[in-house]
Enzyme design. Structure first.
Site, PDB file in Angstrom:
ATOM      1  N   LYS A  13       0.824  -1.217   0.000  1.00  0.00           N
ATOM      2  CA  LYS A  13       0.000   0.000   0.000  1.00  0.00           C
ATOM      3  C   LYS A  13       0.855   1.263   0.000  1.00  0.00           C
ATOM      4  O   LYS A  13       0.628   2.179  -0.772  1.00  0.00           O
ATOM      5  CB  LYS A  13      -0.893   0.061   1.250  1.00  0.00           C
ATOM      6  CG  LYS A  13      -1.745  -1.140   1.515  1.00  0.00           C
ATOM      7  CD  LYS A  13      -2.592  -0.925   2.763  1.00  0.00           C
ATOM      8  CE  LYS A  13      -1.812  -0.840   4.064  1.00  0.00           C
ATOM      9  NZ  LYS A  13      -1.318  -2.122   4.582  1.00  0.00           N
ATOM     10  N   ARG A  88      -8.799   1.100   9.547  1.00  0.00           N
ATOM     11  CA  ARG A  88      -8.272  -0.225   9.846  1.00  0.00           C
ATOM     12  C   ARG A  88      -9.222  -1.045  10.698  1.00  0.00           C
ATOM     13  O   ARG A  88      -8.915  -2.182  11.052  1.00  0.00           O
ATOM     14  CB  ARG A  88      -6.968  -0.052  10.615  1.00  0.00           C
ATOM     15  CG  ARG A  88      -5.754  -0.684   9.968  1.00  0.00           C
ATOM     16  CD  ARG A  88      -4.606  -0.420  10.915  1.00  0.00           C
ATOM     17  NE  ARG A  88      -3.387  -1.050  10.541  1.00  0.00           N
ATOM     18  CZ  ARG A  88      -2.416  -0.463   9.845  1.00  0.00           C
ATOM     19  NH1 ARG A  88      -2.560   0.748   9.394  1.00  0.00           N
ATOM     20  NH2 ARG A  88      -1.294  -1.116   9.627  1.00  0.00           N
ATOM     21  N   ARG A 127      11.986  -6.243   4.473  1.00  0.00           N
ATOM     22  CA  ARG A 127      11.889  -4.852   4.906  1.00  0.00           C
ATOM     23  C   ARG A 127      12.584  -4.649   6.252  1.00  0.00           C
ATOM     24  O   ARG A 127      13.184  -3.612   6.496  1.00  0.00           O
ATOM     25  CB  ARG A 127      10.413  -4.439   5.009  1.00  0.00           C
ATOM     26  CG  ARG A 127      10.243  -2.957   5.238  1.00  0.00           C
ATOM     27  CD  ARG A 127       8.816  -2.519   5.052  1.00  0.00           C
ATOM     28  NE  ARG A 127       7.947  -2.975   6.124  1.00  0.00           N
ATOM     29  CZ  ARG A 127       6.635  -2.767   6.149  1.00  0.00           C
ATOM     30  NH1 ARG A 127       6.044  -2.135   5.162  1.00  0.00           N
ATOM     31  NH2 ARG A 127       5.905  -3.187   7.156  1.00  0.00           N
ATOM     32  N   ARG A 133      12.203  -1.106  11.008  1.00  0.00           N
ATOM     33  CA  ARG A 133      10.991  -0.674  11.706  1.00  0.00           C
ATOM     34  C   ARG A 133      10.808  -1.526  12.947  1.00  0.00           C
ATOM     35  O   ARG A 133      10.945  -2.742  12.897  1.00  0.00           O
ATOM     36  CB  ARG A 133       9.778  -0.850  10.780  1.00  0.00           C
ATOM     37  CG  ARG A 133       9.370   0.436  10.106  1.00  0.00           C
ATOM     38  CD  ARG A 133       8.263   0.202   9.148  1.00  0.00           C
ATOM     39  NE  ARG A 133       7.030  -0.311   9.759  1.00  0.00           N
ATOM     40  CZ  ARG A 133       5.857  -0.277   9.157  1.00  0.00           C
ATOM     41  NH1 ARG A 133       5.755   0.240   7.946  1.00  0.00           N
ATOM     42  NH2 ARG A 133       4.787  -0.758   9.744  1.00  0.00           N
ATOM     43  N   ARG A 145      -0.608  -9.272  11.925  1.00  0.00           N
ATOM     44  CA  ARG A 145      -1.391 -10.134  11.039  1.00  0.00           C
ATOM     45  C   ARG A 145      -2.717 -10.529  11.712  1.00  0.00           C
ATOM     46  O   ARG A 145      -3.774 -10.529  11.104  1.00  0.00           O
ATOM     47  CB  ARG A 145      -0.543 -11.363  10.697  1.00  0.00           C
ATOM     48  CG  ARG A 145      -1.164 -12.369   9.830  1.00  0.00           C
ATOM     49  CD  ARG A 145      -1.193 -11.923   8.384  1.00  0.00           C
ATOM     50  NE  ARG A 145      -2.284 -12.588   7.708  1.00  0.00           N
ATOM     51  CZ  ARG A 145      -2.658 -12.372   6.475  1.00  0.00           C
ATOM     52  NH1 ARG A 145      -2.028 -11.493   5.730  1.00  0.00           N
ATOM     53  NH2 ARG A 145      -3.655 -13.013   5.953  1.00  0.00           N
TER      54      ARG A 145
END
Ligand code: AMP
Length: 196
Positions: A13, A88, A127, A133, A145
């Site tokens: 996204k 969300r 990532r 992160r 998740r």
């Protein structure tokens, strides 16, 4: 016109929002990034959000709605935005609808990023090596998740019921291919641009 980019963590996204944002000159509103900025600045919101984000949990709907209401009130958001990471939860989606109705705006399209779970895991692992992160650890990913399945996935059903336009994007493809499929959905331009 509000475009919502929706999908599980790692579905691309944010990457696509950046590309589309440049292409159409529309603000990329990433609630995750806004929160990370608050954490970086050491603000009160940041201090409240940091441990929750680190564990892979979700920030309260109240706080998120306040943050997004403020952001959508900014002058640069009046011709539309790309919403990445919001809503969300179903309550957030409902509040967003009310907020938009109050200001005479509407959601043009919800882009649902479809990516198989195995690929998502691989992407988050990659990532974590690049971005560091705090919530890309294996433990936090499991929690993110779970939150997605329990609280975020039902948002699509909410929009289906409302008759909001939803377009499914095959996110399991190279970045440029995904961008192309989004541009095809838009027909080269954002639908109803300016009407908000
Ligand atoms: P993201 O960058 O979109 O993956 O978001 C990173 C983290 O920020 C999430 O795992 C949540 O902890 C928090 N967050 C971002 N957007 C929201 C939201 N709309 N509602 C609740 N928490 C959020």
């Amino acid at each position: 016109m509000i475009t919502i980019l929706f999908g599980p963590p790692g579905s691309g996204k944010g990457t696509q929002a950046q590309v589309i944002s440049k292409r159409f000159g529309l603000p990329h509103v990433s609630t995750g990034q806004m929160l990370r900025d608050e954490v970086g600045a050491g603000s009160e919101v940041g201090r409240e959000a940091e441990p929750i984000m680190k564990s892979g949990g979700l920030i309260s709907d109240d706080l998120m709605v306040r943050i997004i209401e403020h952001r959508l009130g900014q002058p640069d958001a009046q011709h539309g935005v790309l919403l990445d990471g919001f809503p969300r939860t179903v309550p957030q989606a409902h509040e967003l609808d009310e907020m938009l109705e109050r200001t005479g705006r509407e959601i043009g399209v919800v882009l649902f990023f479809d990516v198989p779970e195995e690929e998502l895991k691989k992407r988050i692992e990659r990532r974590s090596e690049i971005d560091h992160r705090a919530d890309d650890t294996p433990e936090a990913y499991v929690q993110r998740r779970r939150e997605y399945e329990e609280k975020s996935a039902p948002v699509i059903g909410y929009y289906e019921d409302r008759g909001t336009r939803i377009e499914y994007v095959n996110g399991n493809a190279p970045i440029d291919t995904v961008t192309e499929s989004i541009l095809t959905i838009f027909g080269g331009q954002l639908p109803a641009r300016g009407v908000a």
